[in-house]
Design a protein around this motif. Structure first.
Motif, PDB file in Angstrom:
ATOM      1  N   GLY A 117      20.366  62.797 -44.054  1.00 14.63           N
ATOM      2  CA  GLY A 117      18.997  62.636 -44.510  1.00 14.63           C
ATOM      3  C   GLY A 117      18.229  63.929 -44.665  1.00 14.63           C
ATOM      4  N   GLY A 118      18.920  65.076 -44.670  1.00 16.56           N
ATOM      5  CA  GLY A 118      18.247  66.344 -44.858  1.00 16.56           C
ATOM      6  C   GLY A 118      17.644  66.934 -43.603  1.00 16.56           C
ATOM      7  N   TRP A 119      17.944  66.343 -42.434  1.00 16.27           N
ATOM      8  CA  TRP A 119      17.368  66.831 -41.178  1.00 16.27           C
ATOM      9  C   TRP A 119      18.292  67.815 -40.450  1.00 16.27           C
ATOM     10  CZ3 TRP A 119      12.456  65.542 -40.773  1.00 16.27           C
ATOM     11  CH2 TRP A 119      12.000  64.327 -41.294  1.00 16.27           C
ATOM     12  N   VAL A 151      15.579  67.906 -31.855  1.00 14.97           N
ATOM     13  CA  VAL A 151      16.259  66.719 -31.338  1.00 14.97           C
ATOM     14  C   VAL A 151      16.846  66.995 -29.961  1.00 14.97           C
ATOM     15  CG1 VAL A 151      18.170  65.119 -31.716  1.00 14.97           C
ATOM     16  CG2 VAL A 151      16.752  65.834 -33.641  1.00 14.97           C
ATOM     17  N   TYR A 152      17.503  68.129 -29.824  1.00 17.30           N
ATOM     18  CA  TYR A 152      18.081  68.473 -28.524  1.00 17.30           C
ATOM     19  C   TYR A 152      16.990  68.689 -27.474  1.00 17.30           C
ATOM     20  CZ  TYR A 152      22.736  68.947 -30.549  1.00 17.30           C
ATOM     21  OH  TYR A 152      23.942  68.697 -31.162  1.00 17.30           O
ATOM     22  N   PHE A 153      15.851  69.207 -27.904  1.00 15.38           N
ATOM     23  CA  PHE A 153      14.736  69.360 -26.971  1.00 15.38           C
ATOM     24  C   PHE A 153      14.251  67.992 -26.499  1.00 15.38           C
ATOM     25  CE2 PHE A 153      10.281  69.815 -25.841  1.00 15.38           C
ATOM     26  CZ  PHE A 153      10.288  70.956 -25.063  1.00 15.38           C
ATOM     27  N   PHE A 154      14.193  67.027 -27.401  1.00 13.10           N
ATOM     28  CA  PHE A 154      13.769  65.674 -27.038  1.00 13.10           C
ATOM     29  C   PHE A 154      14.767  65.027 -26.079  1.00 13.10           C
ATOM     30  CE2 PHE A 154      13.814  61.058 -28.032  1.00 13.10           C
ATOM     31  CZ  PHE A 154      12.555  60.741 -27.568  1.00 13.10           C
ATOM     32  N   VAL A 155      16.063  65.196 -26.358  1.00 13.21           N
ATOM     33  CA  VAL A 155      17.093  64.648 -25.464  1.00 13.21           C
ATOM     34  C   VAL A 155      17.026  65.321 -24.097  1.00 13.21           C
ATOM     35  CG1 VAL A 155      19.584  64.420 -25.107  1.00 13.21           C
ATOM     36  CG2 VAL A 155      18.608  63.977 -27.368  1.00 13.21           C
ATOM     37  N   ALA A 156      16.849  66.656 -24.105  1.00 12.67           N
ATOM     38  CA  ALA A 156      16.728  67.376 -22.833  1.00 12.67           C
ATOM     39  C   ALA A 156      15.502  66.918 -22.055  1.00 12.67           C
ATOM     40  CB  ALA A 156      16.654  68.880 -23.100  1.00 12.67           C
ATOM     41  N   LEU A 157      14.426  66.580 -22.766  1.00  9.62           N
ATOM     42  CA  LEU A 157      13.219  66.096 -22.101  1.00  9.62           C
ATOM     43  C   LEU A 157      13.469  64.764 -21.410  1.00  9.62           C
ATOM     44  CD1 LEU A 157      10.193  66.624 -21.617  1.00  9.62           C
ATOM     45  CD2 LEU A 157       9.730  65.359 -23.727  1.00  9.62           C
ATOM     46  N   ILE A 158      14.291  63.909 -22.008  1.00  5.20           N
ATOM     47  CA  ILE A 158      14.641  62.633 -21.378  1.00  5.20           C
ATOM     48  C   ILE A 158      15.370  62.880 -20.057  1.00  5.20           C
ATOM     49  CG2 ILE A 158      16.038  60.548 -21.608  1.00  5.20           C
ATOM     50  CD1 ILE A 158      15.495  60.634 -24.611  1.00  5.20           C
ATOM     51  N   TYR A 159      16.387  63.742 -20.110  1.00  6.31           N
ATOM     52  CA  TYR A 159      17.128  64.053 -18.891  1.00  6.31           C
ATOM     53  C   TYR A 159      16.226  64.722 -17.858  1.00  6.31           C
ATOM     54  CZ  TYR A 159      21.780  62.934 -20.708  1.00  6.31           C
ATOM     55  OH  TYR A 159      22.881  62.269 -21.172  1.00  6.31           O
ATOM     56  N   VAL A 180      12.205  63.470 -34.947  1.00 11.51           N
ATOM     57  CA  VAL A 180      12.237  62.593 -33.780  1.00 11.51           C
ATOM     58  C   VAL A 180      11.490  61.294 -34.069  1.00 11.51           C
ATOM     59  CG1 VAL A 180      11.580  62.362 -31.355  1.00 11.51           C
ATOM     60  CG2 VAL A 180      12.449  64.545 -32.203  1.00 11.51           C
ATOM     61  N   THR A 181      10.302  61.410 -34.659  1.00 14.47           N
ATOM     62  CA  THR A 181       9.524  60.198 -34.958  1.00 14.47           C
ATOM     63  C   THR A 181      10.204  59.341 -36.016  1.00 14.47           C
ATOM     64  OG1 THR A 181       8.206  61.437 -36.576  1.00 14.47           O
ATOM     65  CG2 THR A 181       7.355  61.300 -34.321  1.00 14.47           C
ATOM     66  N   ASP A 182      11.006  59.974 -36.883  1.00 11.56           N
ATOM     67  CA  ASP A 182      11.695  59.216 -37.929  1.00 11.56           C
ATOM     68  C   ASP A 182      13.015  58.623 -37.445  1.00 11.56           C
ATOM     69  OD1 ASP A 182      11.808  58.596 -40.935  1.00 11.56           O
ATOM     70  OD2 ASP A 182      13.752  59.569 -40.586  1.00 11.56           O
ATOM     71  N   ARG A 183      13.681  59.285 -36.491  1.00 11.77           N
ATOM     72  CA  ARG A 183      15.012  58.859 -36.062  1.00 11.77           C
ATOM     73  C   ARG A 183      15.064  58.471 -34.583  1.00 11.77           C
ATOM     74  NH1 ARG A 183      19.152  59.952 -39.637  1.00 11.77           N
ATOM     75  NH2 ARG A 183      18.269  60.196 -41.720  1.00 11.77           N
ATOM     76  N   TYR A 184      13.927  58.177 -33.989  1.00 13.86           N
ATOM     77  CA  TYR A 184      13.939  57.901 -32.555  1.00 13.86           C
ATOM     78  C   TYR A 184      14.720  56.640 -32.214  1.00 13.86           C
ATOM     79  CZ  TYR A 184      10.454  54.175 -33.088  1.00 13.86           C
ATOM     80  OH  TYR A 184       9.804  53.019 -33.440  1.00 13.86           O
ATOM     81  N   ARG A 185      14.738  55.666 -33.112  1.00 14.89           N
ATOM     82  CA  ARG A 185      15.505  54.440 -32.835  1.00 14.89           C
ATOM     83  C   ARG A 185      16.989  54.737 -32.714  1.00 14.89           C
ATOM     84  NH1 ARG A 185      13.537  49.225 -33.632  1.00 14.89           N
ATOM     85  NH2 ARG A 185      11.302  49.081 -34.143  1.00 14.89           N
TER      86      ARG A 185
END
Length: 364
Positions: A324-326, A333-341, A80-85
């Motif tokens: 990128g190996g992620w 990532v899905y947890f971060f997206v769910a947190l936004i919603y 998340v910190t690497d691909r947040y943009r």
């Protein structure tokens, strides 16, 4: 002395904490079997909470490479910190992403201002939304005041989700007011046709409307009316939002006493003055909690546009771990997206519940 002791005991037993303890004992520990089930459930919940805390915080990796995450036993927040943009801004040009961030903040500020009772006015609230939406669109697209043009095909991530949501509300809310008033028309033809349109659209799933707008309309319309696929999808979502919101507004109007319109006629007000100054302000006040819920639903339903090939926040999240190996750290990532919603929807839903309690209290 004995009387004082008895009085103290009565006072203690009537305190909220004492009543809460009594209710707790009655509901969860009234019998040995019920107490056993309660303790087992509490143990399972404690194990789950501890496992999540251990995975998400104690043994997690916040920065580093995929190799660092593979060595850890917890969550890999480094993706998340690497691909947040990419998650937040999608394909928007890297050097112009500050514009996308400011645009999202403009919509957030618009929503916050809309929740302040000071701005609940038929003259002020539309201006707030038009200014906020106009600022968003200007920052995202550019083309004036020296900002480079960024076409809609390059929009993505949270910014595209915010654009679809704000456009749905800006277009759908005035359309909902028009539909609600047309359905209350004294002309049977107008009210019947409007009712048929509202009920017909409400009987369809949103996904079918979006597919129709994106795929079928280009074959049914002349070329000069086709337009961009994104705007057709937004129009379909706005119509879907409008038919539900129209029923909410109509219910608010029907909740008003009949004497409101009669008093307006007695004062010499015409139809539009009665509607704009007396009926609609009171109807919106009564329909405010369900309106908040409908706005929350509109925000959640923006995730459906990923099926039509748009690079919104869910698709951006999917792209962020696909290279990128992620690829093994999709859960974070899905947890971060769910947190936004969750942050947006939970905040507005709690605000809607607060409004409902406030309106009930003030109506007593």
């Amino acid at each position: 002395m004995k009387a004082e002791t008895t009085l103290t005991a009565i006072d203690l037993s009537s305190t909220p904490s004492a009543r809460w303890i009594a209710d707790l004992r009655r509901d969860y520990f009234s019998t040995p079997g019920q107490a056993l089930v309660t303790l087992v459930c509490l143990t399972l919940v404690g194990i789950l909470v501890w496992s999540f805390v251990s995975w998400a915080f104690l043994h997690s990796v916040w920065t580093g490479t995929p190799e660092d995450c593979h060595k850890a036993s917890g969550a890999c927040w480094a993706v998340v910190t690497d691909r947040y943009r990419l998650i937040l801004f999608g394909l928007y040009p890297y050097e112009e992403q500050w514009r996308s961030a400011l645009a999202c903040l403009a919509i957030l500020a618009t929503v916050i201002l809309s929740c302040i009772p000071l701005f609940w006015s038929a003259k002020v609230l539309p201006v707030i939304w038009l200014v906020g939406y106009g600022t968003f669109y200007y920052l995202m697209r550019g083309g004036i005041f020296g900002l480079p043009v960024v076409l809609e095909t390059q929009w993505g991530g949270l910014a595209l989700t915010t654009f679809v949501f704000s456009s749905t509300v800006v277009i759908g809310m005035p359309l909902a007011i028009i539909l609600a008033l047309l359905r209350r028309s004294k002309l049977p033809v107008i009210s019947s046709v409007t009712a048929l349109f509202i009920d017909g659209v409400r009987s369809l799933p949103l996904l079918s409307i979006l597919f129709t707008a994106a795929i079928i309309l280009p074959f049914a319309l002349p070329s000069f009316l086709v337009g961009d696929k994104l705007y057709r999808v937004i129009l379909g979502a706005a119509v879907f939002f409008a038919v539900y919101q129209a029923e909410i507004i109509r219910s608010g109007i029907q909740s008003l006493p009949a004497g409101q319109e009669e008093a307006a006629v007695a004062l010499g007000l015409n139809y539009w003055q009665t509607i704009s100054r007396i009926i609609l302000p009171q109807a919106f006040r009564l329909a405010l909690p369900p309106t908040i819920n409908q706005v929350v639903i509109a925000f959640m339903e923006t995730s459906l546009i990923v099926i039509l090939g748009f690079f919104e926040v869910t698709a951006s999240g999917n792209a962020s771990f696909s290279a990128g190996g992620w690829n093994t750290f999709y859960a974070e990532v899905y947890f971060f997206v769910a947190l936004i919603y969750f942050t947006f929807t939970f905040s507005l839903s709690r605000y809607g519940a607060y409004l409902e309690r406030s309106l009930k209290t003030s109506s007593r």
